[in-house]
Design a protein around this motif. Structure first.
Motif, PDB file in Angstrom:
ATOM      1  N   ASP A   1      -6.969   5.848   3.318  1.00  0.00           N
ATOM      2  CA  ASP A   1      -6.128   4.672   3.552  1.00  0.00           C
ATOM      3  C   ASP A   1      -6.863   3.739   4.516  1.00  0.00           C
ATOM      4  O   ASP A   1      -7.009   4.031   5.698  1.00  0.00           O
TER       5      ASP A   1
ATOM      6  N   ALA B   1       0.842  -1.204   0.000  1.00  0.00           N
ATOM      7  CA  ALA B   1       0.000   0.000   0.000  1.00  0.00           C
ATOM      8  C   ALA B   1       0.872   1.247   0.000  1.00  0.00           C
ATOM      9  O   ALA B   1       0.452   2.312  -0.452  1.00  0.00           O
TER      10      ALA B   1
ATOM     11  N   SER C   1      -1.160  -6.510   3.859  1.00  0.00           N
ATOM     12  CA  SER C   1      -0.148  -6.565   4.908  1.00  0.00           C
ATOM     13  C   SER C   1      -0.736  -6.783   6.296  1.00  0.00           C
ATOM     14  O   SER C   1      -0.227  -7.583   7.073  1.00  0.00           O
ATOM     15  N   LYS C   2      -1.771  -6.024   6.622  1.00  0.00           N
ATOM     16  CA  LYS C   2      -2.246  -6.018   8.012  1.00  0.00           C
ATOM     17  C   LYS C   2      -3.333  -7.066   8.229  1.00  0.00           C
ATOM     18  O   LYS C   2      -3.225  -7.901   9.125  1.00  0.00           O
TER      19      LYS C   2
HETATM   20  C1  LIG Z   1      -1.583   3.555   7.655  1.00  0.00           C
HETATM   21  C2  LIG Z   1      -0.701   2.701   6.809  1.00  0.00           C
HETATM   22  N1  LIG Z   1      -0.828   2.771   5.482  1.00  0.00           N
HETATM   23  C3  LIG Z   1      -0.056   2.041   4.664  1.00  0.00           C
HETATM   24  C4  LIG Z   1       0.903   1.179   5.170  1.00  0.00           C
HETATM   25  C5  LIG Z   1       1.759   0.424   4.194  1.00  0.00           C
HETATM   26  O1  LIG Z   1       1.439  -0.908   4.091  1.00  0.00           O
HETATM   27  P1  LIG Z   1       2.141  -1.885   3.058  1.00  0.00           P
HETATM   28  O2  LIG Z   1       2.853  -2.892   3.868  1.00  0.00           O
HETATM   29  O3  LIG Z   1       1.018  -2.498   2.271  1.00  0.00           O
HETATM   30  O4  LIG Z   1       3.048  -1.076   2.192  1.00  0.00           O
HETATM   31  C6  LIG Z   1       1.081   1.079   6.539  1.00  0.00           C
HETATM   32  C7  LIG Z   1       2.146   0.215   7.097  1.00  0.00           C
HETATM   33  O5  LIG Z   1       2.564   0.347   8.222  1.00  0.00           O
HETATM   34  C8  LIG Z   1       0.263   1.864   7.395  1.00  0.00           C
HETATM   35  O6  LIG Z   1       0.375   1.797   8.719  1.00  0.00           O
END
Ligand SMILES: Cc1ncc(COP(=O)(O)O)c(C=O)c1O
Length: 404
Positions: A211, A107, A243-244
């Motif tokens: 986001d 992201a 990711s999360k």
């Molecule tokens: C609010 C937020 N947006 C985006 C990301 C980025 O995630 P990605 O691992 O998909 O690059 C994070 C990662 O910590 C995040 O906390």
């Protein structure tokens, strides 16, 4: 190899002006201490402590064996983009076609693409504060002007429509926020988003990066999306990823849903930078979506339990003022009560000093709020085991009690 004497004269202004991610810097320090044999508890990480679910790993292995080793279409495999469009319908009641979806290398790249595609030098970007560390730096890379608008602790760190309106100027191009929020855990309700959207309705030039990467880690109520309001949907770029929710940080798969012209611009941008996301990771992401939300819900339940545990333990620490996080896996107390206090002749001036003190005295790594636009706060990640959380909070309480 020779040392470069005047590095700043060789490197671009762009990279020289960029800050190193403080979360990564803190994690590095914690690792160094651990390598020296110290029992460091690391609460600075922004990632799930869970393994990626097995069915997703299996899909990745199969993708290799089935020969998915070639370049993919730049915005992602068509079936993955369709599966993401289906996810938006299922979870968010949003209608998108594959042409609206661009899959990127995390992201983070989705956000960087969108900012690079929308922001001209000098354009103002309103960032709801406290904010995720990378927003401001990405805007600076695009030569935009970050404008922080601070939500108050009393209002759950949420920016109000009146605050938003007061910050908009003729140069405003974009607003950015995360909900659930890193670092505060705040979650905008549909009603609150509608209030913000109504302000934006009056400013047709202003776009939104919403986001929603922590969507699945929501403890109360429904997840709400800014794009659900038809009157501004075309101006909203919804960011999400794997990711999360699916514990897939290392796989690097994120995506946007946006108006087809913005999606096409992001596609063009990444065609010149990465040529698209890893084929194996895309196959894994596709399997993640096909498998539904069960594993994500299980992990969410563990974060919920830990959130309650941490809140209870923090209640017992004098001087920590916090909101009740409703999502993500962070808690962001105001620690300014300790500023001006000392231990062995050293005075805690700010949150960074307090973090250093906690790292060296309590052997607990947390991140200073300065990195998130809130220098009176400290971010704790509770994406770790209950035992570690109990021990970390015990040590922190003990160390803080030594300050006078
Ligand atoms: C609010 C937020 N947006 C985006 C990301 C980025 O995630 P990605 O691992 O998909 O690059 C994070 C990662 O910590 C995040 O906390």
């Amino acid at each position: 190899m020779q040392d470069i004497k005047e590095v700043s004269s060789i490197l671009s202004d762009r990279i020289t002006a960029l800050s190193e991610s403080q979360t990564i810097a803190m994690a590095k320090k914690a690792r160094e201490l651990a390598a020296q044999g110290h029992d460091v508890i690391n609460l600075s990480f922004g990632e799930p402590d869970f393994q990626t679910p097995q069915y997703i790993k299996d899909a990745a292995k199969k993708a290799i064996d089935d020969g998915f080793t070639f370049y993919t279409p730049v915005p992602g495999y068509p079936e993955l983009r369709q599966a993401i469009a289906d996810k938006f319908k299922r979870d968010n009641n949003l209608d998108y076609k594959p042409e609206n979806i661009v899959v990127s290398t995390g992201a983070k790249q989705s956000i960087a693409n969108a900012v690079m595609c929308l922001v001209n030098p000098g354009d103002e970007v309103i960032i709801f504060s406290p904010y995720w560390v990378s927003y401001e730096e990405i805007v600076k890379l695009a030569e935009g002007v970050p404008v922080q608008v601070m939500g108050s602790l009393e209002n759950d760190f949420k920016v109000t429509p009146a605050q938003l309106e007061a910050a908009i100027t003729s140069n405003t191009k974009l607003i950015m926020y995360s909900s659930p929020c890193n670092p505060t855990g705040s979650v905008f309700t549909a009603e609150e988003l509608l209030g913000l959207a109504k302000v934006l309705e009056k400013y047709p030039k202003v776009h939104v990066i919403a986001d929603e990467i922590y969507e699945y880690i929501n403890f109360e109520g429904e997840h709400a999306s800014m794009a659900s309001f038809d009157f501004i949907k075309d101006r909203v770029i919804t960011v999400n990823g794997f990711s999360k929710g699916y514990a897939m940080t290392g796989w690097r798969v994120g995506y946007i849903a946006a108006h087809k012209d913005i999606a096409a611009a992001c596609d063009k941008m990444q065609s010149q930078i990465t040529s698209g996301t890893c084929s194996i990771a895309q196959k894994a992401a596709y399997a993640a979506l096909q498998g539904g939300k069960d594993s994500a819900i299980e992990m969410r339940n563990a974060y919920f339990r830990r959130r309650n545990l941490v809140l209870e333990l923090m209640n017992d620490i004098p001087g920590f003022k916090t909101n009740v996080p409703e999502g993500a896996f962070y808690i962001f107390p105001d620690v300014s009560y300790y500023f001006g206090m000392s231990y062995e002749g050293k005075t805690i001036q700010n949150a960074l000093d307090l973090c250093m003190y906690l790292l060296t005295d309590a052997l607990v790594a947390v991140v200073s709020g300065e990195a998130f636009g809130a220098p009176q706060c400290v971010r704790f990640s509770y994406a770790t085991s209950d035992e570690k959380l109990v021990e970390a909070l015990r040590r922190i309480k003990e160390s803080l009690a030594k300050l006078q």
